[in-house]
Design a protein around this motif. Structure first.
Motif, PDB file in Angstrom:
ATOM      1  N   GLN A 160      47.367  -4.229  29.315  1.00  0.00           N
ATOM      2  CA  GLN A 160      46.258  -4.759  28.515  1.00  0.00           C
ATOM      3  C   GLN A 160      46.736  -5.017  27.094  1.00  0.00           C
ATOM      4  O   GLN A 160      47.133  -4.087  26.386  1.00  0.00           O
ATOM      5  N   PRO A 161      46.700  -6.263  26.651  1.00  0.00           N
ATOM      6  CA  PRO A 161      47.138  -6.530  25.281  1.00  0.00           C
ATOM      7  C   PRO A 161      46.152  -5.927  24.283  1.00  0.00           C
ATOM      8  O   PRO A 161      45.005  -5.597  24.643  1.00  0.00           O
ATOM      9  N   LEU A 162      46.600  -5.794  23.060  1.00  0.00           N
ATOM     10  CA  LEU A 162      45.764  -5.166  22.041  1.00  0.00           C
ATOM     11  C   LEU A 162      44.398  -5.850  21.942  1.00  0.00           C
ATOM     12  O   LEU A 162      43.376  -5.189  21.810  1.00  0.00           O
ATOM     13  N   PHE A 163      44.384  -7.195  22.023  1.00  0.00           N
ATOM     14  CA  PHE A 163      43.081  -7.848  21.810  1.00  0.00           C
ATOM     15  C   PHE A 163      42.073  -7.467  22.885  1.00  0.00           C
ATOM     16  O   PHE A 163      40.882  -7.363  22.618  1.00  0.00           O
ATOM     17  N   ARG A 164      42.529  -7.223  24.100  1.00  0.00           N
ATOM     18  CA  ARG A 164      41.573  -6.807  25.141  1.00  0.00           C
ATOM     19  C   ARG A 164      41.094  -5.386  24.877  1.00  0.00           C
ATOM     20  O   ARG A 164      39.927  -5.063  25.066  1.00  0.00           O
ATOM     21  N   ARG A 165      42.023  -4.541  24.462  1.00  0.00           N
ATOM     22  CA  ARG A 165      41.615  -3.170  24.178  1.00  0.00           C
ATOM     23  C   ARG A 165      40.689  -3.140  22.975  1.00  0.00           C
ATOM     24  O   ARG A 165      39.764  -2.348  22.910  1.00  0.00           O
ATOM     25  N   ARG A 166      40.928  -4.037  22.025  1.00  0.00           N
ATOM     26  CA  ARG A 166      40.082  -4.080  20.841  1.00  0.00           C
ATOM     27  C   ARG A 166      38.668  -4.518  21.153  1.00  0.00           C
ATOM     28  O   ARG A 166      37.704  -3.924  20.706  1.00  0.00           O
ATOM     29  N   VAL A 167      38.539  -5.621  21.888  1.00  0.00           N
ATOM     30  CA  VAL A 167      37.203  -6.201  22.028  1.00  0.00           C
ATOM     31  C   VAL A 167      36.518  -5.871  23.342  1.00  0.00           C
ATOM     32  O   VAL A 167      35.314  -6.024  23.453  1.00  0.00           O
ATOM     33  N   LEU A 168      37.279  -5.417  24.333  1.00  0.00           N
ATOM     34  CA  LEU A 168      36.636  -5.179  25.625  1.00  0.00           C
ATOM     35  C   LEU A 168      36.491  -3.699  25.961  1.00  0.00           C
ATOM     36  O   LEU A 168      35.467  -3.263  26.437  1.00  0.00           O
ATOM     37  N   GLY A 169      37.552  -2.942  25.697  1.00  0.00           N
ATOM     38  CA  GLY A 169      37.496  -1.558  26.157  1.00  0.00           C
ATOM     39  C   GLY A 169      37.557  -0.552  25.036  1.00  0.00           C
ATOM     40  O   GLY A 169      38.536  -0.515  24.314  1.00  0.00           O
ATOM     41  N   GLY A 170      36.537   0.223  24.832  1.00  0.00           N
ATOM     42  CA  GLY A 170      36.511   1.395  23.923  1.00  0.00           C
ATOM     43  C   GLY A 170      37.425   1.217  22.732  1.00  0.00           C
ATOM     44  O   GLY A 170      37.880   0.243  22.494  1.00  0.00           O
ATOM     45  N   GLY A 171      37.831   2.076  21.984  1.00  0.00           N
ATOM     46  CA  GLY A 171      38.701   1.889  20.825  1.00  0.00           C
ATOM     47  C   GLY A 171      40.124   1.675  21.279  1.00  0.00           C
ATOM     48  O   GLY A 171      40.440   1.850  22.449  1.00  0.00           O
ATOM     49  N   PRO A 172      40.975   1.271  20.369  1.00  0.00           N
ATOM     50  CA  PRO A 172      42.374   1.063  20.719  1.00  0.00           C
ATOM     51  C   PRO A 172      43.072   2.394  20.999  1.00  0.00           C
ATOM     52  O   PRO A 172      42.813   3.384  20.327  1.00  0.00           O
ATOM     53  N   ALA A 173      43.898   2.386  22.012  1.00  0.00           N
ATOM     54  CA  ALA A 173      44.684   3.582  22.295  1.00  0.00           C
ATOM     55  C   ALA A 173      46.002   3.462  21.543  1.00  0.00           C
ATOM     56  O   ALA A 173      46.406   2.380  21.172  1.00  0.00           O
ATOM     57  N   THR A 174      46.666   4.534  21.313  1.00  0.00           N
ATOM     58  CA  THR A 174      47.991   4.462  20.706  1.00  0.00           C
ATOM     59  C   THR A 174      49.010   4.909  21.738  1.00  0.00           C
ATOM     60  O   THR A 174      48.657   5.503  22.751  1.00  0.00           O
ATOM     61  N   THR A 175      50.254   4.601  21.460  1.00  0.00           N
ATOM     62  CA  THR A 175      51.288   4.914  22.447  1.00  0.00           C
ATOM     63  C   THR A 175      51.687   6.385  22.417  1.00  0.00           C
ATOM     64  O   THR A 175      52.415   6.836  23.273  1.00  0.00           O
TER      65      THR A 175
ATOM     66  N   ASP B 276      45.711 -16.492  34.243  1.00  0.00           N
ATOM     67  CA  ASP B 276      44.593 -15.599  34.543  1.00  0.00           C
ATOM     68  C   ASP B 276      44.979 -14.116  34.513  1.00  0.00           C
ATOM     69  O   ASP B 276      44.188 -13.265  34.904  1.00  0.00           O
ATOM     70  N   GLY B 277      46.180 -13.807  34.053  1.00  0.00           N
ATOM     71  CA  GLY B 277      46.590 -12.411  33.891  1.00  0.00           C
ATOM     72  C   GLY B 277      46.003 -11.827  32.611  1.00  0.00           C
ATOM     73  O   GLY B 277      45.145 -12.450  31.967  1.00  0.00           O
ATOM     74  N   PRO B 278      46.478 -10.638  32.231  1.00  0.00           N
ATOM     75  CA  PRO B 278      45.887  -9.958  31.063  1.00  0.00           C
ATOM     76  C   PRO B 278      46.070 -10.703  29.739  1.00  0.00           C
ATOM     77  O   PRO B 278      45.327 -10.438  28.789  1.00  0.00           O
ATOM     78  N   ALA B 279      47.026 -11.640  29.663  1.00  0.00           N
ATOM     79  CA  ALA B 279      47.208 -12.379  28.401  1.00  0.00           C
ATOM     80  C   ALA B 279      46.137 -13.453  28.207  1.00  0.00           C
ATOM     81  O   ALA B 279      46.105 -14.117  27.182  1.00  0.00           O
ATOM     82  N   THR B 280      45.281 -13.633  29.205  1.00  0.00           N
ATOM     83  CA  THR B 280      44.228 -14.646  29.096  1.00  0.00           C
ATOM     84  C   THR B 280      43.283 -14.297  27.948  1.00  0.00           C
ATOM     85  O   THR B 280      42.743 -13.184  27.891  1.00  0.00           O
ATOM     86  N   LEU B 281      43.095 -15.231  27.054  1.00  0.00           N
ATOM     87  CA  LEU B 281      42.261 -14.966  25.877  1.00  0.00           C
ATOM     88  C   LEU B 281      40.788 -14.890  26.253  1.00  0.00           C
ATOM     89  O   LEU B 281      40.344 -15.508  27.219  1.00  0.00           O
ATOM     90  N   VAL B 282      40.063 -14.122  25.476  1.00  0.00           N
ATOM     91  CA  VAL B 282      38.620 -13.993  25.716  1.00  0.00           C
ATOM     92  C   VAL B 282      37.855 -14.428  24.468  1.00  0.00           C
ATOM     93  O   VAL B 282      38.363 -14.325  23.348  1.00  0.00           O
ATOM     94  N   ALA B 283      36.645 -14.906  24.689  1.00  0.00           N
ATOM     95  CA  ALA B 283      35.845 -15.447  23.584  1.00  0.00           C
ATOM     96  C   ALA B 283      35.616 -14.406  22.485  1.00  0.00           C
ATOM     97  O   ALA B 283      35.615 -14.729  21.294  1.00  0.00           O
ATOM     98  N   GLN B 284      35.459 -13.133  22.899  1.00  0.00           N
ATOM     99  CA  GLN B 284      35.205 -12.100  21.887  1.00  0.00           C
ATOM    100  C   GLN B 284      36.359 -11.987  20.895  1.00  0.00           C
ATOM    101  O   GLN B 284      36.155 -11.680  19.725  1.00  0.00           O
ATOM    102  N   GLU B 285      37.579 -12.192  21.387  1.00  0.00           N
ATOM    103  CA  GLU B 285      38.736 -12.084  20.495  1.00  0.00           C
ATOM    104  C   GLU B 285      38.760 -13.259  19.521  1.00  0.00           C
ATOM    105  O   GLU B 285      39.034 -13.084  18.332  1.00  0.00           O
TER     106      GLU B 285
END
Ligand code: HEM
Ligand code: SF4
Lengths: 176, 566
Positions: A160-175, B276-285
C-alpha cells in the motif's frame, strides 16, 4: 567466519556461492553442503543438482530474466541476485519481479557490490538478505534499515503506497 | 505552494541525516570516493572545475518568498553571495564546501526544500509550464499532478539507479511552455470527451548529443493510472536501457533502437500486470494534494484596470516592458510578470543574494508571496494586479530586473559553460554578453521581434541550443574554442531542431554572424509579424548561409545539412 545480514540481523553464511570461471566453465560441485549456482549451471546440471544432498540456491546475473526460473521456484531454498555494481538498477527490478510477479517467498539475497547505502532500497524491492561487499561492516550496516522512517511508493515490503494509507486506511504506519 | 505535511517533512529530514552520515563516512575514509560519487550526485552535488556545485530542486518551478530568502541566506553564508537559476527549474550554487553541504541541506529542509535527485541517473526534478495555474490557455492545472509525480519519484526504490538520468515534464495548456517534446517523458494533461482528466504520454525526446523529438505512446491515459503507467515505462527502461555506453543510455536510444511501436508494446505488456494495482490513484489523494496547495485569494477586479491603460499611453518605456514582460492571466484584472535575469553584463540566470531578498519583497508586496522559475532562466511573479504593474515596474527597474526583452534576442539562454563546467568545450557566458552588447539598442531589438537565442558550451546541450531559433554551440577545434551556429530550431508545440549553418567561428566572430543573420532576416521578412524562425522555415537556410559565409568563399562540405550532433 563469513557473515551476512538476514532479516535485519547479522547471521552466519553457510552457503557456498559458485561462480563460473572467466572462460564461462562451470565450477565443480562439492560433494556436500549448501550451494548457490548460476542460472547457467542450474540449466546445464539440473538433474545432478536435484539428485545431490544439501540445499540448493540459484543466483541471477543483472542480465538474467527471472521469468526463466518462474516454474522452478519449488526447487530452490534461496535465490540471490548479483550486483556487479550497486548502481546497476536491473537487480532492483529483478527482485520485485521475483516477489511480486513470480511469487517467490523464500530468502532473496543481494550479492556482489552491495554497500550499506543501498540496503534500504533493496529491502523495499523484496531483498531480505545481504552479503555485503568485502570491507563493509555488517553490524554497523544494520542501521540502514532505519535510513528513512516513511516512503511514498508501493513496495514489496508494504504494497500500500503512502497515499492509500493516508487517505483510505487509518493513520499512516511507520516501518519501525 | 504545496505545503508539506508531517510525513513529507520527515522524509526530507531523514534524507538530510542520511547525507550527513554519508559525508562523514566519506571524510573519515570509510566510504570510498567511487562509492560516494553516485550517492552525492543523487543529492545534487557535483565536483566541478573549481569547487563542488550544489543543485537545489525547485519542484516544478514554484518558489515561496520565504524560500527565496533562505536561498539568499545560503548564498551569503555558504557561497559567494549569488546563485544561478538553471533551465531546469533548479538553482545552483557554485562554491559550497563539501563538509558544509549537510548544513545547507538542513537549512533547505527548514523551508521545505531539498536537493533530492537533482543529479545522478535517477528520476530528476519534474518540470512544468511556468504559467501553470494562471495561464489563460490552460486546460488542466498541472501543479497537482507534478506534486503527485514528485512524491512518486522521490526515493523510488526500484528506479534509483537507471541507465541514465530521467526527466519528466508536464504541460496542461494549449501552448506547450514545458518543452514536453524534448523530455524522457512528456505528459500533456487534457480531458477526454466526458471531461475526465487524462494524459497524452510522449517518450524518448531529448536534446544532448542525439537530439530527438519524443513519440506518443499513449493518447489518453486516465489519471487513475498515471503512476502505474509511469512504473511500467520506467521498468522497461530500467531493465532494457543500454548501460554499456553512457552516450547511448538515455531512454530515447532504447525507443529508437526498439522502434516506438515495440517499445510501446513492451510498456503495455508490463502495464497489464501493474494496472489497477495498489499504485492506482484515488480521488481522495488528488483532493488531498489539491487542498495542500495554497492558492492566491484573488480580488474581484475589472478585466482592465484603467490606471494601467493610462500608464501604457503615457510612458513608452513602461509600454515596452508591458509588451514583452507582462502576460495575460486567467483571472480578470491580474497579470503575470517576468522579471528578467538577462541584463546585459550579467551572466544569464545569475542572481545575487541582495537581489533575491529584494525579489522576495516584491513577491510579498505584489504577488501573494509566490514566484516561479522559468526554464528561460527568469523569475515570474504570476499573480500581479494590473493596477500595481506600474509601481512594480518602477521598483523592478531600480533592481535591474526590468529589461524589456522577454522573447527577444537578448533573452539569451546560456549554460554555465567553460567558466564553471568541467565538460565544456568553450565558454558560454562571455559569448552571451558580447551578443547582448551588440544588440543593446532597445528599439532595434523590438523591431527584430521574437527570437530565441540559446547557447551551450558543449553538445550536452544544457543551454538548449538545438531548439533556439538561433543556436550557438561551443566546439573544440584543435584545442581552441570555436562556435557552431545553427538556425531554425524551436521549442513548444512546433518544436524543431536547428540546422547547422556552416563551419564554426571564433568567439569574436559570433556577434558578427548573428548580426548578418538578422540583417538578412530584416531584408527578407514579409512584415514585422513574420518572425525570424518563420523566415528560416519559408526560405530555408541556404540564403542565410550564403549571406554569412559569402557564397563559395568557405566550403561547408555538406556538414551544413546535418543536425548539431557534433
Ligand atoms: C555545471 C555543471 C553541469 C554539468 C556537469 C552538466 C552535465 C550535463 C550532461 C553530461 C548532460 C548530458 C546528459 C545526457 O545527454 O545524457 C547534460 C544535459 C542537460 N543539462 Fe546539464 N550540466 C551542468 C549544468 C547545467 C545547467 C546549469 C543547466 C541549465 C541551465 C543544465 C541543464 C541541462 C539540460 C536541460 C540538459 C538537456 C539535455 C537533455 O536532457 O536531453 N545543466 N548536462
Ligand atoms: S552544455 Fe556542456 S558546457 Fe554547458 S553546462 Fe552543460 S555540460 Fe557544461
Amino acid at each position: 567466519m563469513a557473515v551476512i545480514i538476514k532479516n535485519q540481523q547479522v547471521a552466519a553464511n553457510n552457503w557456498l556461492l559458485l561462480r563460473p570461471g572467466a572462460d564461462k566453465s562451470l565450477p565443480a560441485l562439492p560433494p556436500a553442503g549448501d550451494v548457490i549456482v548460476s542460472l547457467a549451471q542450474w540449466t546445464a546440471q539440473r538433474d545432478a543438482l536435484l539428485a545431490r544432498g544439501g540445499h540448493l540456491g540459484v543466483w541471477l546475473a543483472n542480465t538474467d530474466d527471472p521469468a526463466v526460473i518462474a516454474g522452478d521456484l519449488k526447487h530452490f531454498e534461496l535465490i540471490a541476485v548479483d550486483f556487479p555494481h550497486f548502481t546497476d538498477g536491473r537487480g532492483y527490478s529483478i527482485g520485485r519481479l521475483l516477489r511480486e510477479r513470480y511469487g517467490w517467498q523464500g530468502e532473496l539475497r543481494a550479492i556482489g557490490d552491495v554497500i550499506r547505502d543501498v540496503i534500504f532500497y533493496l529491502s523495499r524491492c523484496g531483498f531480505d538478505a545481504f552479503e555485503l561487499k568485502a570491507g563493509e561492516d555488517a553490524q554497523a550496516a544494520l542501521s540502514a534499515f532505519g535510513d528513512f522512517s516513511e516512503a511514498y511508493q508501493t513496495s514489496v515490503e508494504r504494497p500500500q503506497p503512502l497515499f492509500r494509507r493516508r487517505v483510505l486506511g487509518g493513520g499512516p504506519a511507520t516501518t519501525q | 505552494m504545496y505545503i508539506y505535511d508531517e510525513i513529507d517533512q520527515r522524509i526530507v529530514d531523514d534524507r538530510v541525516n542520511q547525507f550527513r552520515d554519508q559525508t562523514r563516512r566519506f571524510l573519515a575514509g570509510s566510504l570510498s570516493e567511487d562509492d560516494f560519487r553516485p550517492l552525492r550526485l543523487q543529492n545534487g552535488l557535483y565536483i566541478q572545475r573549481f569547487a563542488p556545485m550544489l543543485r537545489v530542486a525547485i519542484p516544478y518551478g514554484l518558489l515561496g518568498s520565504h524560500q527565496l530568502r533562505a536561498l539568499a541566506y545560503i548564498a551569503r553564508k555558504w557561497d559567494r553571495g549569488y546563485g544561478h537559476f538553471s533551465t531546469r527549474q533548479n538553482i545552483q550554487f557554485n562554491w559550497p564546501k563539501l563538509e558544509e553541504v549537510p548544513d545547507i541541506l538542513a537549512k533547505l529542509a527548514t523551508v521545505q526544500m531539498h536537493a533530492i535527485q537533482t543529479s545522478g541517473n535517477c528520476i530528476r526534478n519534474t518540470t512544468t509550464d511556468h504559467f501553470a495555474g494562471v495561464a489563460a490557455d490552460e486546460v488542466i492545472d498541472p501543479l497537482v499532478w507534478c506534486e503527485i509525480i514528485r512524491q512518486w519519484s522521490a526515493f523510488h526504490p526500484e528506479f534509483a539507479f537507471l541507465p541514465r538520468k530521467f526527466k519528466i515534464a508536464v504541460s496542461g495548456a494549449e501552448k506547450d511552455r514545458a518543452a514536453i517534446q524534448v523530455h524522457d517523458i512528456g505528459l500533456q494533461a487534457t480531458q477526454d470527451e466526458q471531461g475526465n482528466i487524462c494524459f497524452r504520454v510522449l517518450v524518448g525526446g531529448g536534446l544532448g548529443r542525439t537530439p530527438i523529438i519524443g513519440t506518443e505512446i499513449c493518447a489518453f491515459l486516465p489519471w487513475q493510472h498515471l503512476l502505474s503507467y509511469l512504473d511500467a515505462v520506467l521498468r522497461v527502461y530500467n531493465r532494457y536501457g543500454r548501460r554499456d555506453n553512457k552516450y547511448k543510455a538515455r531512454i530515447k536510444i532504447l525507443v529508437k533502437e526498439l522502434k516506438p511501436e515495440v517499445f510501446r508494446a513492451e510498456v503495455e505488456a508490463e502495464w497489464a500486470h501493474l494496472k489497477d494495482g495498489p499504485a492506482t490513484l484515488v480521488a481522495q489523494e488528488v483532493e488531498r494534494i489539491t487542498k495542500r496547495f495554497t492558492r492566491p485569494a484573488y480580488q474581484k477586479l475589472d478585466a482592465l484596470a484603467s490606471g494601467y491603460v493610462l500608464a501604457l499611453g503615457r510612458d513608452k518605456a513602461f509600454a515596452n516592458w508591458a509588451r514583452r514582460n507582462v502576460h495575460s492571466h486567467k483571472v480578470a484584472g491580474y497579470a503575470a510578470v517576468t522579471l528578467s535575469l538577462k541584463k546585459t553584463g550579467v551572466p544569464p540566470g545569475d542572481v545575487t543574494a541582495d537581489q533575491m531578498d529584494a525579489i522576495a519583497d516584491l513577491a510579498d508586496r505584489y504577488s501573494f508571496g509566490e514566484l516561479r522559475v522559468s526554464h528561460e532562466q527568469n523569475l515570474i511573479l504570476a499573480d500581479v494586479r494590473q493596477a500595481d504593474l506600474f509601481e512594480l515596474w518602477q521598483q523592478a527597474r531600480e533592481l535591474g530586473l526590468a529589461t524589456p526583452n522577454i522573447g527577444l534576442l537578448t533573452n539569451i539562454i546560456a549554460c554555465p559553460g567553460g567558466d564553471f563546467c568541467s565538460l565544456a568545450n568553450a565558454k558560454s557566458i562571455p559569448v552571451a554578453e558580447a551578443i547582448a552588447q551588440r544588440f543593446d539598442d532597445l528599439d532595434y531589438l523590438h523591431d527584430i521581434g521574437e527570437l530565441d537565442l540559446n547557447i551551450s558550451g558543449c553538445m550536452n546541450s544544457c543551454g538548449h541550443h538545438h531548439v533556439g531559433h538561433i543556436g550557438v554551440l561551443g566546439v573544440d577545434k584543435h584545442g581552441a574554442e570555436f562556435y557552431q551556429i545553427s538556425i531554425g530550431g524551436a521549442q513548444g508545440n512546433d518544436a524543431a531542431l536547428g540546422k547547422v549553418l556552416g563551419p564554426s567561428v571564433s568567439q569574436s566572430e559570433v556577434p558578427d554572424v548573428i548580426e548578418k543573420l538578422i540583417d538578412l532576416y530584416l531584408e527578407r521578412r514579409d512584415s514585422a509579424e513574420e518572425r525570424f524562425v518563420d523566415v528560416v522555415r519559408r526560405i530555408g537556410i541556404e540564403p542565410f548561409k550564403e549571406h554569412v559565409y559569402g557564397g563559395h568563399h568557405k566550403k561547408p562540405a555538406g556538414r551544413g545539412e546535418q543536425l548539431a550532433v557534433a
